[in-house]
Write an enzyme that holds these catalytic residues in place. Structure first.
Site, PDB file in Angstrom:
ATOM      1  N   ARG A  54      25.374 -34.136  46.477  1.00  0.00           N
ATOM      2  CA  ARG A  54      26.784 -34.294  45.906  1.00  0.00           C
ATOM      3  C   ARG A  54      26.525 -35.821  44.362  1.00  0.00           C
ATOM      4  NH1 ARG A  54      28.954 -32.153  49.383  1.00  0.00           N
ATOM      5  NH2 ARG A  54      27.014 -32.673  49.999  1.00  0.00           N
ATOM      6  N   THR A  55      25.565 -36.937  45.216  1.00  0.00           N
ATOM      7  CA  THR A  55      25.568 -38.111  44.279  1.00  0.00           C
ATOM      8  C   THR A  55      24.192 -37.524  43.331  1.00  0.00           C
ATOM      9  OG1 THR A  55      25.790 -39.356  46.240  1.00  0.00           O
ATOM     10  CG2 THR A  55      25.086 -40.428  44.691  1.00  0.00           C
ATOM     11  N   LYS A  83       1.822 -42.634  46.081  1.00  0.00           N
ATOM     12  CA  LYS A  83      -0.070 -43.288  45.929  1.00  0.00           C
ATOM     13  C   LYS A  83       0.185 -44.807  46.122  1.00  0.00           C
ATOM     14  CE  LYS A  83      -0.253 -40.684  41.654  1.00  0.00           C
ATOM     15  NZ  LYS A  83      -0.057 -40.305  40.312  1.00  0.00           N
ATOM     16  N   ARG A 104      18.205 -43.856  44.796  1.00  0.00           N
ATOM     17  CA  ARG A 104      18.334 -43.397  46.458  1.00  0.00           C
ATOM     18  C   ARG A 104      17.322 -44.257  47.487  1.00  0.00           C
ATOM     19  NH1 ARG A 104      22.309 -39.125  49.442  1.00  0.00           N
ATOM     20  NH2 ARG A 104      23.443 -40.040  48.062  1.00  0.00           N
ATOM     21  N   HIS A 132      26.846 -47.230  49.427  1.00  0.00           N
ATOM     22  CA  HIS A 132      27.013 -46.510  48.726  1.00  0.00           C
ATOM     23  C   HIS A 132      28.183 -46.140  47.575  1.00  0.00           C
ATOM     24  CE1 HIS A 132      26.739 -42.452  47.038  1.00  0.00           C
ATOM     25  NE2 HIS A 132      26.667 -42.047  48.277  1.00  0.00           N
TER      26      HIS A 132
HETATM   27  N1   CP Z   1      28.383 -38.303  49.699  1.00  0.00           N
HETATM   28  C1   CP Z   1      27.574 -37.999  49.180  1.00  0.00           C
HETATM   29  O1   CP Z   1      26.714 -38.821  48.691  1.00  0.00           O
HETATM   30  O2   CP Z   1      26.728 -36.647  49.241  1.00  0.00           O
HETATM   31  P1   CP Z   1      24.883 -36.670  48.842  1.00  0.00           P
HETATM   32  O3   CP Z   1      24.196 -36.981  50.347  1.00  0.00           O
HETATM   33  O4   CP Z   1      25.302 -35.219  49.514  1.00  0.00           O
HETATM   34  O5   CP Z   1      25.425 -37.270  47.866  1.00  0.00           O
END
Ligand code: CP
Length: 307
Positions: A54-55, A83, A104, A132
């Site tokens: 999703r993100t 590396k 991320r 998040h």
């Molecule tokens: N909600 C969320 O962060 O989903 P993903 O891990 O698929 O990005």
């Protein structure tokens, strides 16, 4: 004005700034084609050292729907980090190519380090078990659209409250609104970490309680926020196996929930919500997914200073 800012943790924006983002998100949702050239000529970099559906895809589609372009990688071995390159050096390079970046990373604090080195707006797409914030934007927009308010709500968080970064971020964000009561439902081993209990819940004098039984509290909730037990953050597979199915929301349990309660989940889910619940009108987790793209469109526009 959000132009040029970073989004590293949920309190980086004031509630007034959030409100403006939600107004813009709703406008985009109503007339997406009106925004299809807003970011023409701009490039978003997505740096995903951890898996994501999703993100990453919502950020990428958000930029593409705004007329911009996307570069990026997915996987810890897909860049020169393999590396031995530091996050700081990687971001100094990315800042030479892109106008805005999302990162991320499994390490807490990595997005902050990235933001101090990139020279372009950096968005935290999830740093370890910490925060998040763009999931929080998604969650707040969904709550506002579905419940009509962000104040005076009894919110139940259920599952892995220790490692669930979406929980930490949403508690932090909701703690700024009036009349919020937190019901924290988890096994003893997966209670919220001390930084959430001390800094946010006690520190801000929030009304909260910690329980282990979901059924006792279900009839009292406005929102039930389910979470996955985060296998990837456990040190010990046996503990994960013992705790993974602590809570499973199914049709029978939904009979106990108020008619106007909504069920949220950041996704991905494993077993914690039975698929039979998906057709219940109170299930809003796929609505969250769609809202997430629109609020990220609004976020990209705002950080790049687009009208
Ligand atoms: N909600 C969320 O962060 O989903 P993903 O891990 O698929 O990005």
């Amino acid at each position: 004005m959000l132009k040029g800012k970073n989004l590293i943790e949920p309190l980086d924006f004031t509630t007034e700034e959030l409100e403006k983002l939600f107004v813009l998100s709703n406008k985009i949702m109503d007339k997406p084609l009106d925004f299809s050239e807003c970011c023409k000529g701009d490039i978003l970099a997505t740096l995903f050292y951890e898996p994501s559906t999703r993100t990453r895809f919502s950020f990428e589609t958000a930029m593409l729907r705004l007329g911009g372009q996307v570069i990026g990688f997915s996987g810890e071995n897909a860049s020169s980090a393999a590396k031995g390159e530091s996050i700081a050096d990687t971001l100094k390079a990315i800042g030479c190519y892109a106008d805005i970046a999302v990162i991320r990373h499994p390490k807490e604090g990595s997005a902050l380090v990235a933001s101090k080195n990139a020279g372009i707006p950096v968005i935290n797409g999830g740093d370890g078990g910490h925060q998040h914030p763009t999931q929080t934007l998604t969650d707040l927009l969904t709550i506002k659209r579905e419940k009509g308010r962000l104040a005076n709500l009894r919110v139940g968080f259920c599952g892995d409250l220790l490692f669930g970064r979406t929980v930490h971020s949403l508690i932090r964000a909701l703690s700024r609104y009036e009349g919020i009561e937190f019901i924290l439902i988890s096994p003893e081993e997966l209670k919220v970490p001390e930084f959430v209990r001390n800094d946010i819940l006690r520190g801000k004098d929030c009304k909260y309680c910690e329980v282990t039984d979901m059924l006792d509290v279900l009839p009292q909730l406005d929102i039930l926020y389910m979470t996955r037990v985060q296998r990837e953050r456990f040190f010990n597979e046996e503990d994960y196996i013992r705790l993974k199915d602590s809570y499973i929301l199914d049709e029978e349990k939904m009979l106990l929930a108020p008619k106007d309660m909504i069920v949220m989940h950041p996704l991905p889910r494993v077993n914690e919500i039975s698929v039979e619940v998906d057709t219940d009108p109170r299930a809003k987790y796929f609505v969250q997914v769609k809202n997430g793209m629109y609020v990220r469109m609004a976020l990209i526009m705002s950080l790049l200073g687009k009208k």
